[in-house]
Design an enzyme around this catalytic site. Structure first.
Site, PDB file in Angstrom:
ATOM      1  N   CYS A  13       0.971   6.799   8.288  1.00 48.69           N
ATOM      2  CA  CYS A  13      -0.484   6.798   8.179  1.00 48.69           C
ATOM      3  C   CYS A  13      -0.903   6.540   6.746  1.00 48.69           C
ATOM      4  O   CYS A  13      -0.092   6.565   5.827  1.00 48.69           O
ATOM      5  CB  CYS A  13      -1.067   8.109   8.681  1.00 48.69           C
ATOM      6  SG  CYS A  13      -0.510   9.547   7.764  1.00 48.69           S
ATOM      7  N   CYS A  14      -2.164   6.293   6.562  1.00 49.73           N
ATOM      8  CA  CYS A  14      -2.662   5.860   5.263  1.00 49.73           C
ATOM      9  C   CYS A  14      -3.271   7.032   4.515  1.00 49.73           C
ATOM     10  O   CYS A  14      -4.267   7.597   4.961  1.00 49.73           O
ATOM     11  CB  CYS A  14      -3.702   4.765   5.440  1.00 49.73           C
ATOM     12  SG  CYS A  14      -3.073   3.341   6.359  1.00 49.73           S
ATOM     13  N   GLY A  15      -2.691   7.413   3.400  1.00 50.21           N
ATOM     14  CA  GLY A  15      -3.362   8.393   2.568  1.00 50.21           C
ATOM     15  C   GLY A  15      -2.528   9.606   2.228  1.00 50.21           C
ATOM     16  O   GLY A  15      -1.553   9.520   1.508  1.00 50.21           O
TER      17      GLY A  15
END
Length: 261
Positions: A104-106
């Site tokens: 996932c991003c972040g």
């Protein structure tokens, strides 16, 4: 062409009030643990394609290696989900930071390592690309990603010249897609002075740092940048183009590299 193993799934599809049954392909999430010089170094969640490039690019972006010659061996055991790599020197304490790296991003990714200070590059490229060619390269990347067209579940990154798309790498993790690009650049000793990167994901500070480490002076993204990414781009001499969709785009930094014709 290397393909991801596709997993089918039965779904019910609605079009207005009309329902139908369908069988669709689902992208695979593959946990890969890198064992470096006999020590567990990192576990990442990725797409199981171009894994050798991913390992090379990841180790380079983490500052563990500078060139592929520093890696003496790589063996990937896909059945067990392990990659065994050896480098030509002992691991330093700064190198060894065992962690989980999600797709996932972040927040699952850690950054601002000391390695970023050592490996981020200020770009001096004088290369330019027109607005029309920028839009064309984005279209070619989107049309050329077979995994995205089949599943809609991956990020794409492409290495390009102003006139042509050279190759695409895809992954469920946008950071992994860039590491695969980096791995190929290092492995094939690709000159970056006349290259740019086209990208499908949001331009975060970590994405911007990866582009800097790869050595690209222009990043064209379908999505938006963050303020910190733009501040870094200003400092590092990188042109950031966002919201490149259809015939429109936004130029955020170092706009002299984007021309009208």
């Amino acid at each position: 062409m290397e393909q991801t193993k596709q997993l089918g799934w039965d779904i019910t599809r609605y079009d207005g009030n009309i329902s139908s049954k369908d069988h669709v392909e689902i992208e695979e999430e593959f946990p890969l643990t890198i064992v470096l010089n006999g020590e567990e170094f990192a576990t990442m969640i990725c797409s199981p394609t171009h894994l050798r490039e991913l390992i090379i690019g990841f180790l380079a972006s983490e500052g563990v290696i500078r060139k592929t010659e520093e890696i003496t061996s790589i063996h990937v055991d896909e059945d067990q989900g392990f990659a065994y790599a050896e480098i030509d020197r002992p691991l330093l304490l700064d190198d060894h930071s065992k962690r989980f790296i999600g797709s996932c991003c972040g927040k699952s990714r850690q950054f601002y390592f000391k390695s970023d200070v050592r490996t981020a590059k200020t770009i001096q490229s004088k290369m330019t690309v027109s607005v029309e060619k920028s839009a064309k390269l984005m279209r070619l990347m989107q049309e050329g990603s077979e995994q995205f067209l089949r599943t809609g579940a991956v990020h794409n990154a492409a290495l390009c010249t102003p006139d042509e798309l050279l190759f695409i790498r895809t992954d469920i993790g946008r950071h992994n897609a860039l590491d695969k690009i980096y791995g190929q650049v290092l492995d094939k000793k690709i000159r970056m002075a006349d290259k740019l990167i086209v990208f499908s994901g949001r331009v975060s500070s970590e994405v911007l740092l990866k582009v800097s480490k790869i050595g690209a002076g222009i990043l064209i993204s379908k999505s938006a940048p963050t303020r910190l990414a733009l501040e870094l781009a200003n400092d590092l001499g990188i042109t950031v183009v966002g919201f490149a969709r259809g015939n429109s785009l936004n130029i955020y930094t170092h706009g002299d590299r984007i021309t009208e014709v």
